[in-house]
Design a protein around this motif. Structure first.
Motif, PDB file in Angstrom:
ATOM      1  N   TYR A  12       0.813  -1.217   0.000  1.00  0.00           N
ATOM      2  CA  TYR A  12       0.000   0.000   0.000  1.00  0.00           C
ATOM      3  C   TYR A  12       0.845   1.264   0.000  1.00  0.00           C
ATOM      4  CZ  TYR A  12      -3.727  -3.220   1.056  1.00  0.00           C
ATOM      5  OH  TYR A  12      -4.612  -4.268   1.000  1.00  0.00           O
ATOM      6  N   GLN A  13       0.487   2.152  -0.910  1.00  0.00           N
ATOM      7  CA  GLN A  13       1.038   3.514  -0.903  1.00  0.00           C
ATOM      8  C   GLN A  13       0.379   4.302   0.232  1.00  0.00           C
ATOM      9  OE1 GLN A  13       3.475   4.473  -2.998  1.00  0.00           O
ATOM     10  NE2 GLN A  13       3.576   6.412  -1.917  1.00  0.00           N
ATOM     11  N   CYS A  14      -0.932   4.122   0.345  1.00  0.00           N
ATOM     12  CA  CYS A  14      -1.692   4.731   1.439  1.00  0.00           C
ATOM     13  C   CYS A  14      -3.005   3.974   1.591  1.00  0.00           C
ATOM     14  CB  CYS A  14      -1.949   6.213   1.188  1.00  0.00           C
ATOM     15  SG  CYS A  14      -2.933   6.565  -0.282  1.00  0.00           S
ATOM     16  N   PHE A  15      -3.607   4.093   2.768  1.00  0.00           N
ATOM     17  CA  PHE A  15      -4.933   3.527   2.981  1.00  0.00           C
ATOM     18  C   PHE A  15      -5.637   4.267   4.098  1.00  0.00           C
ATOM     19  CE2 PHE A  15      -2.322   0.727   5.724  1.00  0.00           C
ATOM     20  CZ  PHE A  15      -3.010   0.829   6.929  1.00  0.00           C
ATOM     21  N   LYS A  16      -6.949   4.091   4.141  1.00  0.00           N
ATOM     22  CA  LYS A  16      -7.760   4.670   5.203  1.00  0.00           C
ATOM     23  C   LYS A  16      -8.825   3.643   5.572  1.00  0.00           C
ATOM     24  CE  LYS A  16      -9.832   8.909   6.690  1.00  0.00           C
ATOM     25  NZ  LYS A  16      -8.836   9.833   7.209  1.00  0.00           N
ATOM     26  N   THR A  17      -9.070   3.512   6.871  1.00  0.00           N
ATOM     27  CA  THR A  17     -10.096   2.621   7.382  1.00  0.00           C
ATOM     28  C   THR A  17     -11.145   3.453   8.101  1.00  0.00           C
ATOM     29  OG1 THR A  17      -8.469   0.864   7.675  1.00  0.00           O
ATOM     30  CG2 THR A  17     -10.543   0.642   8.887  1.00  0.00           C
ATOM     31  N   ARG A  18     -12.402   3.201   7.755  1.00  0.00           N
ATOM     32  CA  ARG A  18     -13.520   3.905   8.382  1.00  0.00           C
ATOM     33  C   ARG A  18     -14.480   2.849   8.936  1.00  0.00           C
ATOM     34  NH1 ARG A  18     -12.311   6.403   3.401  1.00  0.00           N
ATOM     35  NH2 ARG A  18     -11.827   8.615   3.608  1.00  0.00           N
ATOM     36  N   ILE A  19     -14.964   3.063  10.142  1.00  0.00           N
ATOM     37  CA  ILE A  19     -15.927   2.166  10.765  1.00  0.00           C
ATOM     38  C   ILE A  19     -17.229   2.937  10.929  1.00  0.00           C
ATOM     39  CG2 ILE A  19     -16.462   0.781  12.815  1.00  0.00           C
ATOM     40  CD1 ILE A  19     -13.403   0.435  13.143  1.00  0.00           C
ATOM     41  N   CYS A  20     -18.306   2.341  10.416  1.00  0.00           N
ATOM     42  CA  CYS A  20     -19.592   3.046  10.358  1.00  0.00           C
ATOM     43  C   CYS A  20     -20.721   2.159  10.873  1.00  0.00           C
ATOM     44  CB  CYS A  20     -19.923   3.418   8.913  1.00  0.00           C
ATOM     45  SG  CYS A  20     -18.616   4.286   8.049  1.00  0.00           S
ATOM     46  N   LEU A  21     -21.705   2.785  11.471  1.00  0.00           N
ATOM     47  CA  LEU A  21     -22.935   2.115  11.864  1.00  0.00           C
ATOM     48  C   LEU A  21     -23.943   2.277  10.739  1.00  0.00           C
ATOM     49  CD1 LEU A  21     -24.808   0.740  13.944  1.00  0.00           C
ATOM     50  CD2 LEU A  21     -25.355   3.042  14.780  1.00  0.00           C
ATOM     51  N   VAL A  22     -24.469   1.174  10.253  1.00  0.00           N
ATOM     52  CA  VAL A  22     -25.526   1.213   9.244  1.00  0.00           C
ATOM     53  C   VAL A  22     -26.858   1.265   9.989  1.00  0.00           C
ATOM     54  CG1 VAL A  22     -26.651  -0.001   7.341  1.00  0.00           C
ATOM     55  CG2 VAL A  22     -24.146  -0.058   7.575  1.00  0.00           C
ATOM     56  N   GLU A  23     -27.570   2.361   9.804  1.00  0.00           N
ATOM     57  CA  GLU A  23     -28.859   2.528  10.460  1.00  0.00           C
ATOM     58  C   GLU A  23     -30.025   2.194   9.549  1.00  0.00           C
ATOM     59  OE1 GLU A  23     -28.611   6.579  11.784  1.00  0.00           O
ATOM     60  OE2 GLU A  23     -27.580   5.972  13.630  1.00  0.00           O
ATOM     61  N   ARG A  24     -29.763   2.263   8.237  1.00  0.00           N
ATOM     62  CA  ARG A  24     -30.819   1.991   7.270  1.00  0.00           C
ATOM     63  C   ARG A  24     -30.181   1.503   5.990  1.00  0.00           C
ATOM     64  NH1 ARG A  24     -34.609   5.576   3.750  1.00  0.00           N
ATOM     65  NH2 ARG A  24     -32.806   6.921   3.574  1.00  0.00           N
ATOM     66  N   ASP A  25     -30.814   0.569   5.331  1.00  0.00           N
ATOM     67  CA  ASP A  25     -30.384   0.169   3.989  1.00  0.00           C
ATOM     68  C   ASP A  25     -31.615  -0.165   3.156  1.00  0.00           C
ATOM     69  OD1 ASP A  25     -31.167  -2.477   4.524  1.00  0.00           O
ATOM     70  OD2 ASP A  25     -29.136  -3.190   4.826  1.00  0.00           O
ATOM     71  N   TYR A  26     -31.443  -0.138   1.869  1.00  0.00           N
ATOM     72  CA  TYR A  26     -32.501  -0.528   0.939  1.00  0.00           C
ATOM     73  C   TYR A  26     -31.837  -1.004  -0.336  1.00  0.00           C
ATOM     74  CZ  TYR A  26     -31.749   4.328  -0.512  1.00  0.00           C
ATOM     75  OH  TYR A  26     -31.189   5.515  -0.895  1.00  0.00           O
ATOM     76  N   SER A  27     -32.594  -1.701  -1.174  1.00  0.00           N
ATOM     77  CA  SER A  27     -31.965  -2.308  -2.340  1.00  0.00           C
ATOM     78  C   SER A  27     -32.916  -2.339  -3.531  1.00  0.00           C
ATOM     79  CB  SER A  27     -31.501  -3.726  -2.012  1.00  0.00           C
ATOM     80  OG  SER A  27     -32.601  -4.526  -1.639  1.00  0.00           O
ATOM     81  N   PHE A  28     -32.363  -2.698  -4.662  1.00  0.00           N
ATOM     82  CA  PHE A  28     -33.094  -2.905  -5.911  1.00  0.00           C
ATOM     83  C   PHE A  28     -32.488  -4.108  -6.599  1.00  0.00           C
ATOM     84  CE2 PHE A  28     -32.836  -2.489 -10.526  1.00  0.00           C
ATOM     85  CZ  PHE A  28     -34.193  -2.483 -10.871  1.00  0.00           C
ATOM     86  N   GLU A  29     -33.324  -4.943  -7.156  1.00  0.00           N
ATOM     87  CA  GLU A  29     -32.833  -6.053  -7.964  1.00  0.00           C
ATOM     88  C   GLU A  29     -33.770  -6.225  -9.150  1.00  0.00           C
ATOM     89  OE1 GLU A  29     -31.870 -10.806  -7.558  1.00  0.00           O
ATOM     90  OE2 GLU A  29     -31.853  -9.547  -5.767  1.00  0.00           O
ATOM     91  N   ARG A  30     -33.194  -6.129 -10.344  1.00  0.00           N
ATOM     92  CA  ARG A  30     -33.972  -6.290 -11.566  1.00  0.00           C
ATOM     93  C   ARG A  30     -34.489  -7.714 -11.659  1.00  0.00           C
ATOM     94  NH1 ARG A  30     -34.367  -2.927 -15.374  1.00  0.00           N
ATOM     95  NH2 ARG A  30     -32.423  -1.860 -14.850  1.00  0.00           N
ATOM     96  N   GLN A  31     -35.740  -7.864 -11.958  1.00  0.00           N
ATOM     97  CA  GLN A  31     -36.370  -9.167 -12.109  1.00  0.00           C
ATOM     98  C   GLN A  31     -36.326  -9.591 -13.565  1.00  0.00           C
ATOM     99  OE1 GLN A  31     -37.323 -10.934  -9.366  1.00  0.00           O
ATOM    100  NE2 GLN A  31     -36.368  -9.188  -8.332  1.00  0.00           N
ATOM    101  N   PRO A  32     -36.176 -10.873 -13.828  1.00  0.00           N
ATOM    102  CA  PRO A  32     -36.183 -11.348 -15.216  1.00  0.00           C
ATOM    103  C   PRO A  32     -37.531 -11.045 -15.875  1.00  0.00           C
ATOM    104  CG  PRO A  32     -35.641 -13.130 -13.695  1.00  0.00           C
ATOM    105  CD  PRO A  32     -35.981 -11.941 -12.875  1.00  0.00           C
ATOM    106  N   GLU A  33     -37.489 -10.729 -17.142  1.00  0.00           N
ATOM    107  CA  GLU A  33     -38.746 -10.409 -17.849  1.00  0.00           C
ATOM    108  C   GLU A  33     -39.435 -11.640 -18.335  1.00  0.00           C
ATOM    109  OE1 GLU A  33     -38.370  -7.299 -20.710  1.00  0.00           O
ATOM    110  OE2 GLU A  33     -36.910  -6.258 -19.457  1.00  0.00           O
TER     111      GLU A  33
END
Length: 108
Positions: A87-108
């Motif tokens: 690694y030349q450089c890196f950053k680590t972030r720790i986060c709390l996920v309070e909400r998520d949502y998604s999309f998935e294309r359905q076959p036609e």
């Protein structure tokens, strides 16, 4: 493939990095870290992408699981190798996920 995560809340570790020119051992170690993390209590999944900047997002049940992963012996050795070689450089972030949502294309 996207990670299948539970209903929030849960945590993420976002690891962003810029690589050096050194490739020796990197791919094998990266694969091993995913394999090893998957066996850790509290691990929920992982997603990763690399172009000029690499981004790996791992998902965890709680902060204790993240702390335990950070202190896992083989992971600690890999982090030292990363600083020394990959690694030349890196950053680590720790986060709390309070909400998520998604999309998935359905076959036609």
């Amino acid at each position: 493939m996207l990670a299948h995560t539970p209903e929030p809340p849960y945590y993420t570790v976002i690891f962003t990095s810029v690589r050096t020119e050194v490739n020796e051992g990197y791919a094998d170690t990266a694969a091993r870290m995913v394999e090893l993390a998957a066996g850790q209590p509290g691990f929920l999944g992982v997603e990763s992408a690399r172009n000029d900047v690499g981004i790996t997002v791992s998902y965890w049940a709680n902060l204790e699981a993240i702390r335990n992963w950070k202190h896992q012996a083989e992971h600690t050795l890999a982090r030292h190798q990363g600083r020394k070689n990959w690694y030349q450089c890196f950053k680590t972030r720790i986060c709390l996920v309070e909400r998520d949502y998604s999309f998935e294309r359905q076959p036609e």
